[in-house]
Enzyme design. Structure first.
Site, PDB file in Angstrom:
ATOM      1  N   GLN A 107       0.846  -1.196   0.000  1.00 15.77           N
ATOM      2  CA  GLN A 107       0.000   0.000   0.000  1.00 15.77           C
ATOM      3  C   GLN A 107       0.880   1.244   0.000  1.00 15.77           C
ATOM      4  O   GLN A 107       0.384   2.358  -0.075  1.00 15.77           O
ATOM      5  CB  GLN A 107      -0.914   0.013   1.230  1.00 15.77           C
ATOM      6  CG  GLN A 107      -1.849  -1.185   1.296  1.00 15.77           C
ATOM      7  CD  GLN A 107      -2.572  -1.262   2.614  1.00 15.77           C
ATOM      8  OE1 GLN A 107      -3.699  -0.781   2.762  1.00 15.77           O
ATOM      9  NE2 GLN A 107      -1.932  -1.850   3.596  1.00 15.77           N
ATOM     10  N   ILE A 109       3.757   4.039  -0.988  1.00 16.42           N
ATOM     11  CA  ILE A 109       4.084   4.802  -2.206  1.00 16.42           C
ATOM     12  C   ILE A 109       5.556   5.235  -2.187  1.00 16.42           C
ATOM     13  O   ILE A 109       6.014   5.918  -3.078  1.00 16.42           O
ATOM     14  CB  ILE A 109       3.190   6.061  -2.275  1.00 16.42           C
ATOM     15  CG1 ILE A 109       3.405   6.941  -1.013  1.00 16.42           C
ATOM     16  CG2 ILE A 109       1.722   5.675  -2.428  1.00 16.42           C
ATOM     17  CD1 ILE A 109       2.730   8.294  -1.072  1.00 16.42           C
ATOM     18  N   HIS A 127      -1.414   1.587  -4.212  1.00 17.07           N
ATOM     19  CA  HIS A 127      -1.794   3.000  -4.070  1.00 17.07           C
ATOM     20  C   HIS A 127      -0.854   3.905  -4.836  1.00 17.07           C
ATOM     21  O   HIS A 127      -0.738   5.094  -4.543  1.00 17.07           O
ATOM     22  CB  HIS A 127      -1.856   3.379  -2.574  1.00 17.07           C
ATOM     23  CG  HIS A 127      -2.928   2.631  -1.849  1.00 17.07           C
ATOM     24  ND1 HIS A 127      -2.959   2.475  -0.497  1.00 17.07           N
ATOM     25  CD2 HIS A 127      -4.011   1.967  -2.314  1.00 17.07           C
ATOM     26  CE1 HIS A 127      -4.013   1.756  -0.153  1.00 17.07           C
ATOM     27  NE2 HIS A 127      -4.662   1.425  -1.241  1.00 17.07           N
ATOM     28  N   CYS A 135      -0.348  13.234 -15.537  1.00 16.94           N
ATOM     29  CA  CYS A 135      -1.409  14.179 -15.949  1.00 16.94           C
ATOM     30  C   CYS A 135      -2.735  13.446 -15.842  1.00 16.94           C
ATOM     31  O   CYS A 135      -2.890  12.344 -16.376  1.00 16.94           O
ATOM     32  CB  CYS A 135      -1.185  14.634 -17.402  1.00 16.94           C
ATOM     33  SG  CYS A 135      -2.599  15.564 -18.053  1.00 16.94           S
TER      34      CYS A 135
HETATM   35  N1  APR Z   1       6.397  -1.926  13.126  1.00 15.91           N
HETATM   36  C1  APR Z   1       5.220  -2.614  13.021  1.00 15.91           C
HETATM   37  N2  APR Z   1       4.008  -2.010  12.874  1.00 15.91           N
HETATM   38  C2  APR Z   1       4.009  -0.654  12.837  1.00 15.91           C
HETATM   39  C3  APR Z   1       5.188   0.125  12.946  1.00 15.91           C
HETATM   40  C4  APR Z   1       6.414  -0.567  13.111  1.00 15.91           C
HETATM   41  N3  APR Z   1       7.593   0.080  13.221  1.00 15.91           N
HETATM   42  N4  APR Z   1       4.839   1.441  12.874  1.00 15.91           N
HETATM   43  C5  APR Z   1       3.487   1.473  12.731  1.00 15.91           C
HETATM   44  N5  APR Z   1       3.002   0.218  12.715  1.00 15.91           N
HETATM   45  C6  APR Z   1       1.609  -0.227  12.535  1.00 15.91           C
HETATM   46  C7  APR Z   1       0.584   0.653  13.199  1.00 15.91           C
HETATM   47  O1  APR Z   1       0.295   0.181  14.507  1.00 15.91           O
HETATM   48  C8  APR Z   1      -0.613   0.503  12.253  1.00 15.91           C
HETATM   49  O2  APR Z   1      -1.452  -0.578  12.643  1.00 15.91           O
HETATM   50  O3  APR Z   1       1.375  -0.142  11.146  1.00 15.91           O
HETATM   51  C9  APR Z   1       0.017   0.174  10.909  1.00 15.91           C
HETATM   52  C10 APR Z   1      -0.016   1.352   9.949  1.00 15.91           C
HETATM   53  O4  APR Z   1      -1.368   1.601   9.659  1.00 15.91           O
HETATM   54  P1  APR Z   1      -1.777   2.879   8.776  1.00 15.91           P
HETATM   55  O5  APR Z   1      -1.059   4.069   9.284  1.00 15.91           O
HETATM   56  O6  APR Z   1      -3.275   2.873   8.695  1.00 15.91           O
HETATM   57  O7  APR Z   1      -1.142   2.565   7.332  1.00 15.91           O
HETATM   58  P2  APR Z   1      -1.716   1.589   6.225  1.00 15.91           P
HETATM   59  O8  APR Z   1      -2.376   0.399   6.828  1.00 15.91           O
HETATM   60  O9  APR Z   1      -0.628   1.358   5.266  1.00 15.91           O
HETATM   61  O10 APR Z   1      -2.839   2.526   5.534  1.00 15.91           O
HETATM   62  C11 APR Z   1      -3.416   2.068   4.343  1.00 15.91           C
HETATM   63  O11 APR Z   1      -4.461   4.231   4.112  1.00 15.91           O
HETATM   64  O12 APR Z   1      -4.449   6.541   4.131  1.00 15.91           O
HETATM   65  C12 APR Z   1      -4.334   5.433   3.329  1.00 15.91           C
HETATM   66  O13 APR Z   1      -3.209   5.452   1.279  1.00 15.91           O
HETATM   67  C13 APR Z   1      -2.994   5.380   2.651  1.00 15.91           C
HETATM   68  O14 APR Z   1      -1.817   3.383   1.912  1.00 15.91           O
HETATM   69  C14 APR Z   1      -2.444   4.015   3.026  1.00 15.91           C
HETATM   70  C15 APR Z   1      -3.679   3.251   3.461  1.00 15.91           C
HETATM   71 ZN    ZN Z   2      -1.817  16.059 -20.199  1.00 15.70          ZN
END
Ligand code: APR
Ligand code: ZN
Length: 259
Positions: A107, A109, A127, A135
């Site tokens: 997920q 980027i 994502h 564009c």
């Molecule tokens: N080690 C293990 N887990 C971790 C660590 C770490 N060092 N740091 C954070 N986490 C865990 C957090 O506890 C959380 O459950 O990783 C998870 C991150 O969750 P999100 O911040 O929601 O990220 P993600 O799941 O990738 O979000 C999905 O949401 O906003 C959109 O496009 C965005 O791709 C993203 C999507």
């Molecule tokens: Zn264009």
């Protein structure tokens, strides 16, 4: 490491050794130890930016939202551009080198799996990527650096396409924007065909990505979760390793090699 975690690491490593077709699925939590904030942990991106201002519909609707979006994107870009892969990214590469990796679905980027050396043809960026700009009208793409250098040089806040005048946006998927269909379809195919689905660092709250482990389970794959906090899908996981991704994945790979 606690005895419980060690026992679970041993179980997870045994599942990995028995697997032939592993899908690794990563979220922002795999990159926080590389200095890139995640979204939903305390202090994460969504605690400092208003998600509602950053939707695809708003971006399309008015220049003022395109300005907000580009300010947000340019603020987070340097940390991603300069970040280095951490041991968790390298552990995923080792799984690929063991010949067991069916697909690496992310997920994220930030491009850190590419920087870690994972094979591009194995990586599915659900994502999109911050490393390119596109564009929205004619779909031309440029390397991110080219566009941001021009924006810095010309003092441009909101860039437009020189070919068709369409709005330029970094090649990531904003809320309300559809995911690249071929990437999504291949990701679900791999989830349905794997025998082990390893999730690292995701809250599993954003759809449709969060359905990938559910699909894998429906097709009888075993599920491992490495994460700092609980997720809505903890009950379908075979093994849950609560811990930071880098040390936990290192411990998992140490145990995997011992087998
Ligand atoms: N080690 C293990 N887990 C971790 C660590 C770490 N060092 N740091 C954070 N986490 C865990 C957090 O506890 C959380 O459950 O990783 C998870 C991150 O969750 P999100 O911040 O929601 O990220 P993600 O799941 O990738 O979000 C999905 O949401 O906003 C959109 O496009 C965005 O791709 C993203 C999507
Ligand atoms: Zn264009």
């Amino acid at each position: 490491m606690s005895d419980i975690l060690q026992r679970d690491v041993t179980t997870a490593a045994a599942l990995m050794r028995a697997a032939q077709k592993i899908v690794v699925f990563t979220g922002a939590g795999i990159s926080t130890e590389s200095g890139i904030p995640d979204f939903r942990s305390p202090g994460g991106i969504w605690s400092t930016y208003n998600q509602d201002d950053l939707t695809y519909q708003r971006f399309r609707s008015h220049e003022k939202y395109r300005k907000i979006y580009w300010e947000y994107d340019r603020a987070r870009y340097p940390a991603m551009r300069d970040a280095a892969p951490n041991p968790a990214h390298r552990a995923v590469l080792e799984i690929e080198k063991s010949g067991r990796l069916l697909a690496l679905i992310t997920q994220n980027i930030d491009g850190l799996h590419h920087k870690a050396g994972s094979s591009p043809e194995k990586i599915y960026e659900l994502h999109g990527t911050v490393r390119e700009v596109t564009c929205l009208d004619c779909y031309r793409r440029w390397p991110r650096e080219k566009i941001t250098e021009e924006m810095d040089r010309e003092g441009i806040d909101v860039p437009y396409c020189q070919h068709c005048g369409g709005p330029l946006k970094c090649a990531t998927i904003a809320f309300g924007q559809s995911l690249p269909p071929e990437v999504l379809e291949s990701s679900f195919d791999h989830a349905r065909n794997c025998d082990l689905f390893l999730t690292v660092g995701s809250s599993l709250v954003v759809q449709p990505a969060a359905m990938l482990p559910v699909e894998a389970k429906r097709k009888r794959a075993r599920l491992i979760l490495v994460n700092l906090s609980s997720t809505p899908y903890d009950d379908i996981m075979d093994v849950i390793l609560i811990g930071k991704a880098a040390p936990t994945m290192e411990a998992l790979m140490d145990e995997f090699r011992r087998g």
